[in-house]
Design a protein around this motif. Structure first.
Motif, PDB file in Angstrom:
ATOM      1  N   GLY A 108      43.094  49.687  36.258  1.00  0.00           N
ATOM      2  CA  GLY A 108      42.638  48.790  37.320  1.00  0.00           C
ATOM      3  C   GLY A 108      42.766  49.463  38.658  1.00  0.00           C
ATOM      4  O   GLY A 108      42.447  50.643  38.806  1.00  0.00           O
ATOM      5  N   CYS A 109      43.278  48.753  39.640  1.00  0.00           N
ATOM      6  CA  CYS A 109      43.426  49.291  40.984  1.00  0.00           C
ATOM      7  C   CYS A 109      44.864  49.729  41.262  1.00  0.00           C
ATOM      8  O   CYS A 109      45.271  49.819  42.427  1.00  0.00           O
ATOM      9  CB  CYS A 109      42.989  48.263  42.015  1.00  0.00           C
ATOM     10  N   SER A 110      45.629  50.003  40.228  1.00  0.00           N
ATOM     11  CA  SER A 110      47.024  50.356  40.432  1.00  0.00           C
ATOM     12  C   SER A 110      47.281  51.857  40.439  1.00  0.00           C
ATOM     13  O   SER A 110      48.383  52.293  40.745  1.00  0.00           O
ATOM     14  CB  SER A 110      47.894  49.715  39.341  1.00  0.00           C
ATOM     15  N   ASP A 111      46.269  52.662  40.142  1.00  0.00           N
ATOM     16  CA  ASP A 111      46.479  54.106  40.073  1.00  0.00           C
ATOM     17  C   ASP A 111      45.259  54.829  40.634  1.00  0.00           C
ATOM     18  O   ASP A 111      44.244  54.956  39.962  1.00  0.00           O
ATOM     19  CB  ASP A 111      46.735  54.551  38.634  1.00  0.00           C
ATOM     20  N   TYR A 112      45.384  55.310  41.868  1.00  0.00           N
ATOM     21  CA  TYR A 112      44.290  56.012  42.529  1.00  0.00           C
ATOM     22  C   TYR A 112      44.292  57.479  42.091  1.00  0.00           C
ATOM     23  O   TYR A 112      45.324  58.157  42.172  1.00  0.00           O
ATOM     24  CB  TYR A 112      44.435  55.892  44.045  1.00  0.00           C
ATOM     25  N   ASN A 113      43.139  57.948  41.641  1.00  0.00           N
ATOM     26  CA  ASN A 113      43.074  59.299  41.101  1.00  0.00           C
ATOM     27  C   ASN A 113      42.145  60.232  41.872  1.00  0.00           C
ATOM     28  O   ASN A 113      41.856  61.333  41.417  1.00  0.00           O
ATOM     29  CB  ASN A 113      42.660  59.259  39.619  1.00  0.00           C
ATOM     30  N   LEU A 114      41.688  59.790  43.033  1.00  0.00           N
ATOM     31  CA  LEU A 114      40.872  60.656  43.889  1.00  0.00           C
ATOM     32  C   LEU A 114      41.343  60.465  45.320  1.00  0.00           C
ATOM     33  O   LEU A 114      41.409  59.329  45.800  1.00  0.00           O
ATOM     34  CB  LEU A 114      39.383  60.298  43.751  1.00  0.00           C
ATOM     35  N   TRP A 115      41.678  61.580  46.006  1.00  0.00           N
ATOM     36  CA  TRP A 115      42.272  61.503  47.335  1.00  0.00           C
ATOM     37  C   TRP A 115      41.550  62.423  48.305  1.00  0.00           C
ATOM     38  O   TRP A 115      41.071  63.496  47.932  1.00  0.00           O
ATOM     39  CB  TRP A 115      43.740  61.923  47.274  1.00  0.00           C
ATOM     40  N   GLY A 116      41.510  61.987  49.572  1.00  0.00           N
ATOM     41  CA  GLY A 116      41.027  62.854  50.626  1.00  0.00           C
ATOM     42  C   GLY A 116      42.151  63.725  51.150  1.00  0.00           C
ATOM     43  O   GLY A 116      43.296  63.640  50.698  1.00  0.00           O
TER      44      GLY A 116
END
Length: 125
Positions: A108-116
């Motif tokens: 879901g929205c608990s694990d961000y896997n792309l970052w700036g």
């Protein structure tokens, strides 16, 4: 390969405003749950604001009423309008996204896997 590139950071006096932008390039399709995080000097990274595919938004208590997250799907850009800035808002600000339906289905929205790469915001008193 999708990439996120932030811009708009800078130095401002307390009470001022800044608008951060995050441009998604490469393969911007399949991005879910975009968010802004920040990491003050010597502190942990924290989520500032997030927006989901249904346009629902959440904010950290410390920025409610002062910051606004938005996105423009026509040019795949995420924004963070920051008003009434305070010295404690000083931090490196990062844009993040959940990329890929498989990852989104699992976390879901608990694990961000792309970052700036981040953009610095400095607020002086």
């Amino acid at each position: 390969q999708a990439q996120l590139v932030e811009s708009g950071g800078g130095s401002v006096q307390a009470g001022g405003s800044l608008r951060l932008s995050c441009a998604a390039s490469g393969d911007p399709y399949g991005l879910y749950c975009m968010a802004w995080f920040r990491q003050p000097p010597g502190k942990e990274r924290e989520e500032v604001a997030a927006i989901e595919s249904d346009d629902s938004k959440t904010y950290a208590d410390s920025v409610k009423g002062r910051f606004t997250i938005s996105q423009d799907n026509t040019d795949n850009t995420l924004y963070l309008q920051m008003n009434s800035l305070k010295p404690e808002d000083t931090a490196m600000y990062y844009c993040a996204a959940v990329r890929g339906v498989s990852h989104y289905s699992t976390y879901g929205c608990s694990d961000y896997n792309l970052w700036g790469q981040g953009t610095q915001v400095t607020v002086s008193s």
